[in-house]
Scaffold this motif. Structure first.
Motif: not given
Length: 448
Positions: A329-337
């Motif tokens: 989740r943290w990695g995907v969220t960072a990619m989205a941001l």
């Protein structure tokens, strides 16, 4: 709430620290008229002679400019920071609306994630601290979208939504497209109570605009009717400022919309029982009108981009909080941001000339300035008296052969010069100027 405050503060900090302008309107339709109101002098663009603008935004900025003077803040960058306060508050309000709009669909964690997705979206970071009509109006539209989305206490929500829609129009007349779309949306949904109080809230703001125009231009709604005649009925806007085919907006759309939004917006078309959301509807209709309007500018896309991202945020937030495994989740969220952040690289595509504005401020900050010559810039690309901060003569020119350059060289009153990319530097030095400092691509020169 602390995270929201930090995210809301970023565009204001960027705009004040960076200076520059996305478009001349940022200075000459907001900051310079406010400066003129307070000090009695300044450069007034043709719109302020013909009455094609209303005094709402410059009036508010003038009040904060007066406050800066009362506090003894005379440095242009300092009082620019003071004038950023009302826009900062408005942007924070719009991000709170983003949270409420998303949390209603995805819960608290999804709401805060949406604040990051929208608040750290590149164009928002660039525009939300800028004194452009698009910036003010879009924030009011976001507030209105959230209010009209409510299902509880519809009387209060309708009044708030209607007032926000009205203020979106006051700050930028083309936002009337979104107002009409929103009213039709409520009509089709048969939300009669919400529709009635939305109209009432909007009428109150409209009455205020009519009174303001009567006091400043001599007749109610003078600026609105003049604007419609010039930009819609006469075709003068396209004749004076140019026209383009619908394809003009293709590249800005491709580069400005983050990857996650391209995926989320189609998914949001069937958002359960709610159907197509109001922000997405307004964004689509507004974009459609832009495509068929002859005069086109990239900055006109900003309201559609933000409303589209607002519509997409709940979909993405729901995916990230419920469907992505916790380990990823943290990695995907960072990619989205990151995909949202990098879009600031291409939108807006114009050169902000931030170093030039910082050089202009520096030219008077050191003291002793009696006149300024700006080389390789026109009047409307300059910072006006607002960024000069003093009532001294100043000239703009492109080449040493220009009359303005020759006048500035002959007249020793002009003891400061700013040159972009070293344009006319040998001629300036031959005229007695010496290099004081370099600020980015600008060279600041002085002479005794």
């Amino acid at each position: 709430m602390a995270a929201l405050a930090v995210v809301a503060l970023l565009p204001a900090v960027i705009a004040v620290a960076q200076l520059g302008r996305i478009h001349p309107d940022e200075v000459f339709q907001a900051l310079e008229p406010a400066y003129w109101r307070v000090h009695g002098y300044g450069v007034l663009a043709w719109e302020w002679r013909d009455g094609i603008r209303n005094w709402a935004v410059p009036g508010v900025l003038a009040a904060f400019l007066k406050l800066a003077g009362m506090l003894g803040i005379t440095d242009p960058q300092g009082y620019r920071a003071v004038t950023a306060v009302p826009q900062l508050a408005l942007h924070a309000w719009s991000l709170w609306a983003v949270y409420r709009f998303t949390a209603r669909r995805t819960g608290v964690s999804g709401g805060w994630l949406a604040v990051l997705l929208v608040g750290l979206y590149g164009p928002v970071l660039v525009f939300a601290g800028r004194t452009l009509a698009e910036s003010f109006s879009t924030s009011f539209l976001v507030v209105a979208m959230e209010a009209l989305d409510r299902r509880e206490r519809e009387t209060r929500a309708g009044l708030l939504g209607g007032a926000a829609l009205g203020l979106a129009v006051v700050t930028r007349y083309p936002s009337a497209i979104c107002v009409l779309t929103a009213l039709l949306y409520l009509l089709v949904a048969r939300r009669w109570r919400m529709l009635a109080f939305t109209c009432l809230g909007g009428l109150v703001v409209a009455a205020g605009l009519g009174l303001l125009d009567h006091l400043t231009w001599g007749s109610p709604f003078h600026s609105f009717f003049t604007y419609v005649r010039f930009n819609v009925l006469s075709g003068e806007a396209a004749a004076r400022f140019g026209s383009a085919a619908p394809g003009f907006y293709l590249l800005p759309l491709v580069t400005a919309v983050p990857g996650w939004a391209w995926v989320a917006v189609p998914l949001g078309l069937g958002a359960g029982r709610r159907g197509v959301s109001l922000p997405l509807t307004c964004a689509a209709v507004y974009l459609g009108v832009l495509l068929v309007t002859a005069h086109k500018e990239e900055r006109f896309l900003y309201p559609a981009l933000v409303l589209g991202v607002l519509a997409a945020a709940p979909v993405v937030a729901n995916l990230l909080t419920t469907r992505v495994p916790p380990s990823a989740r943290w990695g995907v969220t960072a990619m989205a941001l990151v995909t949202g952040l990098v879009s600031a690289r291409w939108f807006p595509p114009q050169d902000l000339r931030a170093d030039q504005f910082r050089a202009i401020v520096a030219s008077t900050r050191m003291g002793g300035a009696t006149g300024l010559l700006i080389v390789n810039e026109g009047l409307w690309g300059s910072g006006g008296f607002f960024y000069l901060g003093q009532r001294i003569p100043w000239l703009t020119c492109d080449w040493p052969r220009d009359d303005a350059f020759q006048r500035g060289l002959r007249d020793r009153t002009f003891n400061r010069a700013v040159s972009f990319e070293d344009r006319a530097l040998p001629e300036l030095q031959a005229g007695g100027f010496r290099i004081e400092k370099r600020i980015g691509r600008e060279t600041l020169l002085v002479r005794d």
